[in-house]
Design a protein around this motif. Structure first.
Motif, PDB file in Angstrom:
ATOM      1  N   VAL A  35      -4.125   5.111  -5.338  1.00  0.00           N
ATOM      2  CA  VAL A  35      -4.248   4.258  -6.530  1.00  0.00           C
ATOM      3  C   VAL A  35      -5.501   4.660  -7.305  1.00  0.00           C
ATOM      4  O   VAL A  35      -6.626   4.443  -6.843  1.00  0.00           O
ATOM      5  N   ASP A  36      -5.294   5.263  -8.466  1.00  0.00           N
ATOM      6  CA  ASP A  36      -6.432   5.743  -9.267  1.00  0.00           C
ATOM      7  C   ASP A  36      -6.927   4.649 -10.193  1.00  0.00           C
ATOM      8  O   ASP A  36      -6.261   4.291 -11.157  1.00  0.00           O
ATOM      9  N   VAL A  37      -8.132   4.146  -9.880  1.00  0.00           N
ATOM     10  CA  VAL A  37      -8.730   3.084 -10.702  1.00  0.00           C
ATOM     11  C   VAL A  37      -9.768   3.719 -11.615  1.00  0.00           C
ATOM     12  O   VAL A  37     -10.664   4.427 -11.142  1.00  0.00           O
ATOM     13  N   MET A  38      -9.605   3.536 -12.903  1.00  0.00           N
ATOM     14  CA  MET A  38     -10.514   4.159 -13.867  1.00  0.00           C
ATOM     15  C   MET A  38     -11.006   3.111 -14.861  1.00  0.00           C
ATOM     16  O   MET A  38     -10.246   2.245 -15.281  1.00  0.00           O
ATOM     17  N   ASP A  39     -12.303   3.214 -15.236  1.00  0.00           N
ATOM     18  CA  ASP A  39     -12.895   2.118 -16.043  1.00  0.00           C
ATOM     19  C   ASP A  39     -13.225   2.522 -17.469  1.00  0.00           C
ATOM     20  O   ASP A  39     -13.855   1.769 -18.214  1.00  0.00           O
ATOM     21  N   GLY A  40     -12.886   3.775 -17.858  1.00  0.00           N
ATOM     22  CA  GLY A  40     -13.226   4.214 -19.221  1.00  0.00           C
ATOM     23  C   GLY A  40     -14.715   4.416 -19.412  1.00  0.00           C
ATOM     24  O   GLY A  40     -15.197   4.616 -20.523  1.00  0.00           O
ATOM     25  N   ILE A  48      -5.932   0.707 -14.008  1.00  0.00           N
ATOM     26  CA  ILE A  48      -5.629  -0.636 -13.496  1.00  0.00           C
ATOM     27  C   ILE A  48      -6.819  -1.185 -12.711  1.00  0.00           C
ATOM     28  O   ILE A  48      -7.725  -0.445 -12.358  1.00  0.00           O
ATOM     29  N   GLY A  49      -6.744  -2.512 -12.444  1.00  0.00           N
ATOM     30  CA  GLY A  49      -7.814  -3.160 -11.673  1.00  0.00           C
ATOM     31  C   GLY A  49      -7.259  -4.065 -10.590  1.00  0.00           C
ATOM     32  O   GLY A  49      -6.053  -4.017 -10.288  1.00  0.00           O
ATOM     33  N   PRO A  50      -8.094  -4.921 -10.027  1.00  0.00           N
ATOM     34  CA  PRO A  50      -7.698  -5.765  -8.892  1.00  0.00           C
ATOM     35  C   PRO A  50      -6.437  -6.604  -9.113  1.00  0.00           C
ATOM     36  O   PRO A  50      -5.572  -6.642  -8.216  1.00  0.00           O
ATOM     37  N   ALA A  55      -0.935  -7.593  -7.249  1.00  0.00           N
ATOM     38  CA  ALA A  55       0.496  -7.802  -7.562  1.00  0.00           C
ATOM     39  C   ALA A  55       1.370  -6.770  -6.842  1.00  0.00           C
ATOM     40  O   ALA A  55       2.520  -7.043  -6.494  1.00  0.00           O
ATOM     41  N   LEU A  56       0.801  -5.582  -6.610  1.00  0.00           N
ATOM     42  CA  LEU A  56       1.586  -4.510  -5.963  1.00  0.00           C
ATOM     43  C   LEU A  56       1.527  -4.599  -4.446  1.00  0.00           C
ATOM     44  O   LEU A  56       2.356  -3.999  -3.753  1.00  0.00           O
ATOM     45  N   ARG A  57       0.567  -5.329  -3.919  1.00  0.00           N
ATOM     46  CA  ARG A  57       0.293  -5.307  -2.488  1.00  0.00           C
ATOM     47  C   ARG A  57       1.536  -5.574  -1.632  1.00  0.00           C
ATOM     48  O   ARG A  57       1.787  -4.920  -0.659  1.00  0.00           O
ATOM     49  N   ASN A  58       2.342  -6.566  -2.056  1.00  0.00           N
ATOM     50  CA  ASN A  58       3.481  -6.905  -1.171  1.00  0.00           C
ATOM     51  C   ASN A  58       4.734  -6.064  -1.464  1.00  0.00           C
ATOM     52  O   ASN A  58       5.805  -6.311  -0.942  1.00  0.00           O
ATOM     53  N   ALA A  83      -8.086  -7.526  -3.074  1.00  0.00           N
ATOM     54  CA  ALA A  83      -6.805  -7.287  -3.771  1.00  0.00           C
ATOM     55  C   ALA A  83      -5.807  -6.574  -2.862  1.00  0.00           C
ATOM     56  O   ALA A  83      -4.603  -6.565  -3.123  1.00  0.00           O
ATOM     57  N   GLY A  84      -6.340  -5.943  -1.771  1.00  0.00           N
ATOM     58  CA  GLY A  84      -5.405  -5.318  -0.837  1.00  0.00           C
ATOM     59  C   GLY A  84      -5.619  -3.844  -0.576  1.00  0.00           C
ATOM     60  O   GLY A  84      -4.784  -3.186   0.043  1.00  0.00           O
ATOM     61  N   ALA A  85      -6.747  -3.305  -1.026  1.00  0.00           N
ATOM     62  CA  ALA A  85      -7.054  -1.897  -0.713  1.00  0.00           C
ATOM     63  C   ALA A  85      -7.231  -1.737   0.793  1.00  0.00           C
ATOM     64  O   ALA A  85      -7.775  -2.625   1.456  1.00  0.00           O
ATOM     65  N   ASP A  86      -6.760  -0.622   1.324  1.00  0.00           N
ATOM     66  CA  ASP A  86      -6.973  -0.335   2.757  1.00  0.00           C
ATOM     67  C   ASP A  86      -8.073   0.710   2.928  1.00  0.00           C
ATOM     68  O   ASP A  86      -8.873   0.660   3.853  1.00  0.00           O
ATOM     69  N   ILE A  87      -8.072   1.674   2.028  1.00  0.00           N
ATOM     70  CA  ILE A  87      -9.113   2.709   1.989  1.00  0.00           C
ATOM     71  C   ILE A  87      -9.791   2.554   0.635  1.00  0.00           C
ATOM     72  O   ILE A  87      -9.084   2.482  -0.395  1.00  0.00           O
TER      73      ILE A  87
END
Ligand code: DX5
Ligand code: ZN
Length: 219
Positions: A35-40, A48-50, A55-58, A83-87
């Protein structure tokens, strides 16, 4: 010898249906979801963010391999863990105190990764290699999918592999950016055991995800 794992990047997915895209990755044999999180700010792109990760976790039981290309990063670690990150993988340049940020991720019972941009030397993280679960070697300058692979980073992977062996450490070596069917073998031979791929997994062979993942693994 670690098994080769594929962590497809959802940056190349259809953002209008990320839930079903993640399901497609799981059905196609992905080992985890990148999941590539980028903040500009840290990178010239915003993704995307938390709330989206939550919302995707399940939608999948696969591990969320969250690559934080955000700065400052320390104060947001809790939000991604919750939010559900594992790594949770961070860039050393994005925190004032890498040791504290690594400690924070581990206190939250998450796997911790550090990521090196193409121009960042291993020296920046050499004192932390015994504290991390993963080193993410960027083979493109972060910010966008579909960029050209930078083969010069393979030397960095080889050097990292040697350090890992000399110090008897066990962190994963993940490579990220421009990975395709032509260069995945040399990346693995250099020492990477996790391949991130967005464009190749989602766009090759008319988007046959299962075929593309198997092809990357079988090289
Ligand atoms: C780039 C991201 C990579 C990228 C990989 O900043 O960190 O994960 O999305 O995508 P491809 O495989 O298309 O280069
Ligand atoms: Zn990434």
């Amino acid at each position: 010898m670690k098994n080769i794992q594929i962590s497809p990047s959802i940056l190349s997915a259809d953002f209008s249906k990320l839930g079903s895209e993640i399901k497609r990755l799981e059905e196609g044999g992905a080992d985890m979801i990148h999941v590539d999180v980028m903040d500009g700010h840290f990178v010239p792109n915003l993704t995307i963010g938390p709330p989206v990760i939550k919302a995707l976790r399940n939608q999948s039981s696969l591990k969320f391999d969250v690559h934080l290309m955000i700065s400052p990063v320390h104060k947001y670690i809790d939000a991604y863990a919750n939010a559900g990150a594992d790594i949770i993988t961070i860039h050393p340049e994005a925190t004032e105190n890498l040791e504290d940020s690594i400690k924070k991720i581990k206190e939250l019972n998450k796997k911790v990764g550090v990521s090196l941009n193409p121009e960042t030397k291993i020296d920046v993280i050499k004192n932390f290699l015994d504290k991390v679960d993963l080193v993410l070697i960027m083979s493109v300058n972060p910010g966008f999918g579909g960029q050209k692979f930078m083969p010069e980073v393979l030397t960095k992977i080889k050097d990292l592999k040697k350090i890992q062996k000399d110090k008897n450490l066990n962190f994963d070596i993940e490579i990220d950016g421009g990975i395709n069917f032509d260069n995945c073998k040399i990346a693995i031979e250099a020492g990477a055991n996790i391949l991130v791929s967005g464009t190749t997994v989602f766009k090759s062979n008319n988007g046959d995800i299962k075929k593309n993942i198997n092809l990357l693994k079988s090289k």
